[in-house]
Each structure stands twice: as C-alpha cells, then as structure tokens.
Design an enzyme around this catalytic site. Structure first.
Site, PDB file in Angstrom:
ATOM      1  N   LYS A  17       1.011  -1.070   0.362  1.00  0.00           N
ATOM      2  CA  LYS A  17       0.162   0.148   0.013  1.00  0.00           C
ATOM      3  C   LYS A  17       1.063   1.412   0.065  1.00  0.00           C
ATOM      4  O   LYS A  17       1.119   2.245  -0.736  1.00  0.00           O
ATOM      5  CB  LYS A  17      -0.873  -0.074   1.475  1.00  0.00           C
ATOM      6  CG  LYS A  17      -1.714  -0.729   1.607  1.00  0.00           C
ATOM      7  CD  LYS A  17      -3.379   0.053   3.045  1.00  0.00           C
ATOM      8  CE  LYS A  17      -3.964  -1.285   2.657  1.00  0.00           C
ATOM      9  NZ  LYS A  17      -4.078  -0.693   4.455  1.00  0.00           N
ATOM     10  N   ASP A  74      -7.978   1.636   3.961  1.00  0.00           N
ATOM     11  CA  ASP A  74      -8.509   0.544   4.869  1.00  0.00           C
ATOM     12  C   ASP A  74      -9.598   0.106   3.717  1.00  0.00           C
ATOM     13  O   ASP A  74     -10.108   0.278   2.509  1.00  0.00           O
ATOM     14  CB  ASP A  74      -9.666   0.268   5.777  1.00  0.00           C
ATOM     15  CG  ASP A  74      -9.598  -1.117   6.806  1.00  0.00           C
ATOM     16  OD1 ASP A  74      -8.775  -1.038   7.233  1.00  0.00           O
ATOM     17  OD2 ASP A  74     -11.025  -1.122   6.747  1.00  0.00           O
ATOM     18  N   SER A  75      -9.046  -1.795   3.162  1.00  0.00           N
ATOM     19  CA  SER A  75      -9.108  -1.804   1.359  1.00  0.00           C
ATOM     20  C   SER A  75      -9.172  -3.139   2.205  1.00  0.00           C
ATOM     21  O   SER A  75      -8.589  -3.946   2.640  1.00  0.00           O
ATOM     22  CB  SER A  75      -7.795  -1.417   0.979  1.00  0.00           C
ATOM     23  OG  SER A  75      -6.748  -1.464   1.472  1.00  0.00           O
ATOM     24  N   LYS A 180      -1.287  -0.160 -12.833  1.00  0.00           N
ATOM     25  CA  LYS A 180      -2.697  -0.835 -11.944  1.00  0.00           C
ATOM     26  C   LYS A 180      -2.807   0.563 -10.875  1.00  0.00           C
ATOM     27  O   LYS A 180      -4.449   0.963 -11.097  1.00  0.00           O
ATOM     28  CB  LYS A 180      -1.485  -1.378 -10.796  1.00  0.00           C
ATOM     29  CG  LYS A 180      -2.923  -2.131  -9.366  1.00  0.00           C
ATOM     30  CD  LYS A 180      -2.515  -2.481  -8.874  1.00  0.00           C
ATOM     31  CE  LYS A 180      -3.694  -2.825  -7.088  1.00  0.00           C
ATOM     32  NZ  LYS A 180      -2.519  -3.356  -6.127  1.00  0.00           N
TER      33      LYS A 180
HETATM   34  P1  ITT Z   1      -2.849  -0.807   7.286  1.00  0.00           P
HETATM   35  O1  ITT Z   1      -3.713  -1.496   8.338  1.00  0.00           O
HETATM   36  O2  ITT Z   1      -1.494  -1.264   8.084  1.00  0.00           O
HETATM   37  O3  ITT Z   1      -2.740   0.036   6.744  1.00  0.00           O
HETATM   38  P2  ITT Z   1      -3.197  -4.140   6.247  1.00  0.00           P
HETATM   39  O4  ITT Z   1      -1.955  -4.658   5.026  1.00  0.00           O
HETATM   40  O5  ITT Z   1      -3.746  -4.990   7.669  1.00  0.00           O
HETATM   41  O6  ITT Z   1      -2.415  -2.784   6.637  1.00  0.00           O
HETATM   42  P3  ITT Z   1      -6.520  -3.630   5.105  1.00  0.00           P
HETATM   43  O7  ITT Z   1      -6.440  -4.049   6.852  1.00  0.00           O
HETATM   44  O8  ITT Z   1      -6.509  -2.269   4.746  1.00  0.00           O
HETATM   45  O9  ITT Z   1      -4.257  -3.111   6.201  1.00  0.00           O
HETATM   46  O10 ITT Z   1      -6.071  -4.535   4.833  1.00  0.00           O
HETATM   47  C1  ITT Z   1      -6.002  -4.869   3.492  1.00  0.00           C
HETATM   48  C2  ITT Z   1      -5.386  -6.164   2.650  1.00  0.00           C
HETATM   49  O11 ITT Z   1      -6.762  -6.208   1.727  1.00  0.00           O
HETATM   50  C3  ITT Z   1      -4.219  -5.810   2.219  1.00  0.00           C
HETATM   51  O12 ITT Z   1      -3.626  -6.784   3.162  1.00  0.00           O
HETATM   52  C4  ITT Z   1      -4.698  -6.899   1.334  1.00  0.00           C
HETATM   53  O13 ITT Z   1      -4.683  -8.750   0.985  1.00  0.00           O
HETATM   54  C5  ITT Z   1      -6.155  -6.815   0.633  1.00  0.00           C
HETATM   55  N1  ITT Z   1      -5.731  -5.672  -0.472  1.00  0.00           N
HETATM   56  C6  ITT Z   1      -6.109  -4.655   0.075  1.00  0.00           C
HETATM   57  N2  ITT Z   1      -5.980  -3.335  -0.963  1.00  0.00           N
HETATM   58  C7  ITT Z   1      -5.204  -4.316  -2.216  1.00  0.00           C
HETATM   59  C8  ITT Z   1      -4.919  -4.405  -3.497  1.00  0.00           C
HETATM   60  O14 ITT Z   1      -4.077  -3.083  -3.948  1.00  0.00           O
HETATM   61  N3  ITT Z   1      -4.242  -5.600  -3.838  1.00  0.00           N
HETATM   62  C9  ITT Z   1      -4.232  -6.091  -3.478  1.00  0.00           C
HETATM   63  N4  ITT Z   1      -5.026  -7.115  -1.948  1.00  0.00           N
HETATM   64  C10 ITT Z   1      -5.391  -5.842  -2.014  1.00  0.00           C
END
Ligand code: ITT
Length: 235
Positions: A17, A74-75, A180
């Site tokens: 990210k 958050d994604s 992307k």
């Molecule tokens: P932070 O909270 O510290 O930002 P995190 O990885 O825990 O890191 P999230 O809780 O938002 O973040 O979870 C996002 C997950 O969703 C990430 O770990 C991926 O598995 C998936 N994800 C999100 N965006 C993505 C992308 O662009 N490509 C692939 N997978 C993605």
C-alpha cells in the site's frame, strides 16, 4: 516548485500500500512520511465493521500519535459468491498475521466449485485524512474484476495475482504499478483525496497543516496567511 514543508503521514504498515500511495502522491507538494520514518511501531486495532470505520479510526489514531496530517487506507477484496467476504478481514482471512500466499490459497479453495460466471469480485478502498483530532475528508474507490483459478503474475501485493481485470485482459499481478494505479480502488480513492487537498491548498485553508504538532501561525491576516500556505505548498 520548492520543496514543501507540509508533511503527510501515510498511516500504513503494509509495504505494498505504502508503495502505491507514494507513487500516487509523487507529484503532490507534500513531504510524504511513513510510520517507519517516525519510528511509530504501535498497531491500530482494526475492530470496525466497515472499511470506512477502520479508515477513520486508523487516521485519527496515527494523527494523534504523530501530530501530522495523516492519511489512512482501509481496503480489501469483496467476493460476490462469498457474500462479500473476506471484506474487512482481507488481511487476516486465513489467520491473524497471515501471508498473502495463504490468504490466496483460502480464497481459491472456497471458490473451487464456483463457475466462471459467478466469480465476480471487487476491490474496495476507503481513505480518511485526519489532523488534530478531526477527520477532514473521506473518499472511496472501487474496481470490479473476476477471480482466476490460480495466481497469475507477481507484481503488486495481497490478492493481486487472483484479480483479473477484463479491460486489460490481465490480473493485477500482471500489471506494473504504473498500470495498476489509475484504475485501482486505491488510485481512485487517492485521486479524490488529492483533488480535495488541491482545493484546500488553493483556497489557503489553514486547518489541514498548521504547525507540525499543533496549530500555529494563526495571527497572520487572511490574505497573508493564504499566500504563506500556498507558498509552503509550492503552489
Ligand atoms: P494497514 O492496516 O497497516 O494499512 P493492512 O494490510 O492490515 O495494513 P487492511 O487492514 O486495509 O491493511 O487490509 C488490506 C488487505 O486487503 C491487504 O492486506 C490485502 O490482503 C487486501 N488488499 C487491499 N488492497 C489490495 C490491493 O491493491 N491488491 C491486493 N490486495 C489488496
């Protein structure tokens, strides 16, 4: 354009990210910082039921610790055939602290018998920008795709190798970061956030970045303050 003194903290522990956000902010007037740059190691507990709730909480949390203007993302992946799972559990779908490979294996296993026409999914990204105890702006971006039956490509991170994007005829794992970014959920949410920031800067609104840790410079008259902010932002 001079080097800006306006700091923007990226509130993420996810290297994938952070890379994409940095790419998207490359031409912005901010000095982009990461949690690592500030030596912040504490984790935000993500207990929200929605991406938006988690993004708001995360940005407020790290803005409070750092004192800087803070952007959180958050994604996750929402799969139609799994009623929107893994959703907010995307990062920890197979176990707490799971690897991307294990999360992808779980998705593939659950989707094994799902026919082609029912393999639709979307990536969702909620962003929140906070400073000084207030959420200043939230944005959202979505991209739709289809799940493959095996990983393809090794670019990006997370579920990218499983996410087939029809307009390009490739998975996100087969796209370069530059390909992307503009079409991704994150790129779309970030473009909206950048538009907001640009208009705030243009208007010289001080709420976003006055001072490193607290408000400052509040005694400048309106026009002078506006010019000062615009020049600090390199505009
Ligand atoms: P932070 O909270 O510290 O930002 P995190 O990885 O825990 O890191 P999230 O809780 O938002 O973040 O979870 C996002 C997950 O969703 C990430 O770990 C991926 O598995 C998936 N994800 C999100 N965006 C993505 C992308 O662009 N490509 C692939 N997978 C993605």
């Amino acid at each position: 354009m001079g080097r800006s003194t306006i700091r923007l903290l990226l509130a993420t522990t996810n290297a994938g990210k952070a890379r994409e956000l940095r790419l998207g902010l490359g031409r912005s007037p901010f000095r982009v910082l990461t949690l690592d740059d500030l030596g912040i190691r504490v984790d935000f507990p993500e207990t929200g039921a929605t991406f938006a709730e988690n993004a708001r909480g995360k940005s407020l949390f790290y803005a409070g610790i750092s004192g800087h203007l803070t952007l959180a993302d958050d994604s996750g992946l929402e799969i139609d055939a799994l009623d929107g799972a893994p959703g907010v559990y995307s990062a920890r779908f197979s176990a707490p602290g799971a690897t991307d490979a294990r999360n992808m294996s779980k998705v593939l296993r659950l989707m094994e018998n799902v026919p082609e026409q029912e393999r639709g999914a979307r990536f969702v990204c909620s962003m929140a920008l906070s400073h000084d105890g207030r959420v200043l702006k939230t944005t959202r971006g979505i991209v739709r795709g289809r799940l493959t039956r095996e990983p393809r490509g090794c670019s990006g991170f997370g579920y990218d190798p499983l996410f087939f994007y029809r307009p390009f005829g490739r998975t996100f794992g087969e796209l370069s970061a530059v390909e992307k970014h503009p079409i991704s959920h994150r790129g779309r949410a970030l473009a909206r956030m950048i538009a907001f920031l640009a208009s705030e800067i243009k208007e010289g609104r001080p709420s976003l970045w006055e001072g490193g840790t607290a408000r400052g410079g509040g005694d400048a008259p309106g026009g002078q303050r506006k010019r000062k902010l615009r020049s600090r932002a390199g505009l």
